[in-house]
Motif scaffolding. Structure first.
Motif, mmCIF file in Angstrom:
data_model
loop_
_atom_site.group_PDB
_atom_site.id
_atom_site.type_symbol
_atom_site.label_atom_id
_atom_site.label_comp_id
_atom_site.label_asym_id
_atom_site.label_seq_id
_atom_site.Cartn_x
_atom_site.Cartn_y
_atom_site.Cartn_z
ATOM 1 N N TYR A 1 0.840 -1.193 0.000
ATOM 2 C CA TYR A 1 0.000 0.000 0.000
ATOM 3 C C TYR A 1 0.881 1.250 0.000
ATOM 4 O O TYR A 1 1.498 1.582 1.013
ATOM 5 N N PRO A 2 0.931 1.971 -1.125
ATOM 6 C CA PRO A 2 1.861 3.105 -1.225
ATOM 7 C C PRO A 2 1.434 4.335 -0.436
ATOM 8 O O PRO A 2 2.242 5.237 -0.223
ATOM 9 N N PHE A 3 0.197 4.417 0.023
ATOM 10 C CA PHE A 3 -0.249 5.607 0.720
ATOM 11 C C PHE A 3 0.002 5.561 2.218
ATOM 12 O O PHE A 3 -0.364 6.481 2.936
ATOM 13 N N ILE A 4 0.623 4.503 2.715
ATOM 14 C CA ILE A 4 0.951 4.381 4.132
ATOM 15 C C ILE A 4 2.375 4.870 4.355
ATOM 16 O O ILE A 4 3.275 4.593 3.562
ATOM 17 N N ASP A 5 2.590 5.591 5.448
ATOM 18 C CA ASP A 5 3.930 6.024 5.824
ATOM 19 C C ASP A 5 4.689 4.799 6.348
ATOM 20 O O ASP A 5 4.554 4.409 7.508
ATOM 21 N N LEU A 6 5.450 4.188 5.468
ATOM 22 C CA LEU A 6 6.098 2.911 5.769
ATOM 23 C C LEU A 6 7.140 3.054 6.871
ATOM 24 O O LEU A 6 7.255 2.197 7.744
ATOM 25 N N LYS A 7 7.889 4.161 6.858
ATOM 26 C CA LYS A 7 8.958 4.334 7.837
ATOM 27 C C LYS A 7 8.404 4.422 9.260
ATOM 28 O O LYS A 7 8.886 3.755 10.164
ATOM 29 N N SER A 8 7.378 5.220 9.446
ATOM 30 C CA SER A 8 6.829 5.367 10.790
ATOM 31 C C SER A 8 6.101 4.105 11.232
ATOM 32 O O SER A 8 6.195 3.705 12.394
ATOM 33 N N SER A 9 5.380 3.454 10.328
ATOM 34 C CA SER A 9 4.679 2.219 10.676
ATOM 35 C C SER A 9 5.658 1.116 11.039
ATOM 36 O O SER A 9 5.449 0.377 12.003
ATOM 37 N N MET A 10 6.737 0.991 10.283
ATOM 38 C CA MET A 10 7.717 -0.058 10.563
ATOM 39 C C MET A 10 8.518 0.247 11.825
ATOM 40 O O MET A 10 8.932 -0.679 12.530
ATOM 41 N N SER A 11 8.734 1.518 12.136
ATOM 42 C CA SER A 11 9.431 1.819 13.389
ATOM 43 C C SER A 11 8.566 1.444 14.588
ATOM 44 O O SER A 11 9.066 0.905 15.579
ATOM 45 N N PHE A 12 7.264 1.701 14.494
ATOM 46 C CA PHE A 12 6.348 1.305 15.568
ATOM 47 C C PHE A 12 6.300 -0.212 15.696
ATOM 48 O O PHE A 12 6.438 -0.764 16.796
ATOM 49 N N LEU A 13 6.107 -0.912 14.579
ATOM 50 C CA LEU A 13 6.012 -2.371 14.629
ATOM 51 C C LEU A 13 7.355 -3.016 14.979
ATOM 52 O O LEU A 13 7.391 -4.074 15.610
ATOM 53 N N GLY A 14 8.450 -2.383 14.594
ATOM 54 C CA GLY A 14 9.769 -2.877 15.001
ATOM 55 C C GLY A 14 9.971 -2.763 16.500
ATOM 56 O O GLY A 14 10.532 -3.662 17.136
ATOM 57 N N GLY A 15 9.502 -1.652 17.068
ATOM 58 C CA GLY A 15 9.567 -1.497 18.522
ATOM 59 C C GLY A 15 8.735 -2.553 19.236
ATOM 60 O O GLY A 15 9.166 -3.124 20.239
ATOM 61 N N LEU A 16 7.536 -2.829 18.706
ATOM 62 C CA LEU A 16 6.714 -3.888 19.290
ATOM 63 C C LEU A 16 7.404 -5.244 19.196
ATOM 64 O O LEU A 16 7.351 -6.050 20.134
ATOM 65 N N THR A 17 8.060 -5.494 18.074
ATOM 66 C CA THR A 17 8.751 -6.767 17.882
ATOM 67 C C THR A 17 9.923 -6.908 18.846
ATOM 68 O O THR A 17 10.117 -7.972 19.446
ATOM 69 N N VAL A 18 10.684 -5.849 19.025
ATOM 70 C CA VAL A 18 11.825 -5.900 19.948
ATOM 71 C C VAL A 18 11.348 -6.142 21.378
ATOM 72 O O VAL A 18 11.916 -6.967 22.106
ATOM 73 N N ILE A 19 10.301 -5.440 21.782
ATOM 74 C CA ILE A 19 9.761 -5.637 23.127
ATOM 75 C C ILE A 19 9.247 -7.069 23.296
ATOM 76 O O ILE A 19 9.476 -7.706 24.327
ATOM 77 N N SER A 20 8.592 -7.592 22.275
ATOM 78 C CA SER A 20 8.087 -8.961 22.338
ATOM 79 C C SER A 20 9.220 -9.974 22.428
ATOM 80 O O SER A 20 9.137 -10.955 23.191
ATOM 81 N N ILE A 21 10.293 -9.747 21.680
ATOM 82 C CA ILE A 21 11.437 -10.661 21.733
ATOM 83 C C ILE A 21 12.097 -10.624 23.105
ATOM 84 O O ILE A 21 12.445 -11.663 23.673
ATOM 85 N N LEU A 22 12.262 -9.425 23.660
ATOM 86 C CA LEU A 22 12.861 -9.320 24.992
ATOM 87 C C LEU A 22 11.998 -9.993 26.054
ATOM 88 O O LEU A 22 12.522 -10.615 26.979
ATOM 89 N N ALA A 23 10.688 -9.894 25.913
ATOM 90 C CA ALA A 23 9.794 -10.558 26.866
ATOM 91 C C ALA A 23 9.808 -12.076 26.660
ATOM 92 O O ALA A 23 9.729 -12.832 27.630
ATOM 93 N N ASP A 24 9.902 -12.531 25.408
ATOM 94 C CA ASP A 24 9.949 -13.972 25.140
ATOM 95 C C ASP A 24 11.203 -14.612 25.713
ATOM 96 O O ASP A 24 11.162 -15.735 26.218
#
Length: 109
Positions: free
Chosen positions: A46-69
């Protein structure tokens, strides 16, 4: 736009359901990284989504999830970090003077 985030949340929930099948935390990390990759592929379509900001948010969620796992941080700390990440995404960022997302392509003006 809500359809896209619904798909993303469904992929994330599906990944968490798959994590209950396995016992090894290192497999959980692989599942988290696979979910992150699938979410990237979904957002890239989807080209109309701000990919950089969305991926930084989801990357932060992924890092937190990995640290908790891996039990590097407790579940309480991970919940506080996720709430802080949500607050930062909602209130802390400034995208410029007009608060419009950055267009990824010149023809989306």
């Amino acid at each position: 736009m809500n359809q896209i985030w619904l798909r993303i949340f469904m992929v994330m929930i599906g990944g968490n359901i798959v994590k209950y099948i396995f016992i090894n935390p290192y497999i959980w990390v692989c599942i988290d990284l696979a979910v992150f990759g699938i979410v990237y592929l979904v957002l890239k379509r989807y080209p109309f989504i701000d990919l950089k900001s969305s991926m930084s948010f989801l990357g932060g969620l992924t890092v937190i999830s990995i640290l908790a796992d891996l039990e590097i941080i407790s579940n309480l700390v991970s919940s506080v970090l996720i709430m802080g990440l949500l607050a930062w995404m909602m209130f802390g960022r400034s995208r410029g003077s007009n608060n419009r997302p950055v267009n990824r392509h010149k023809w989306h003006k």
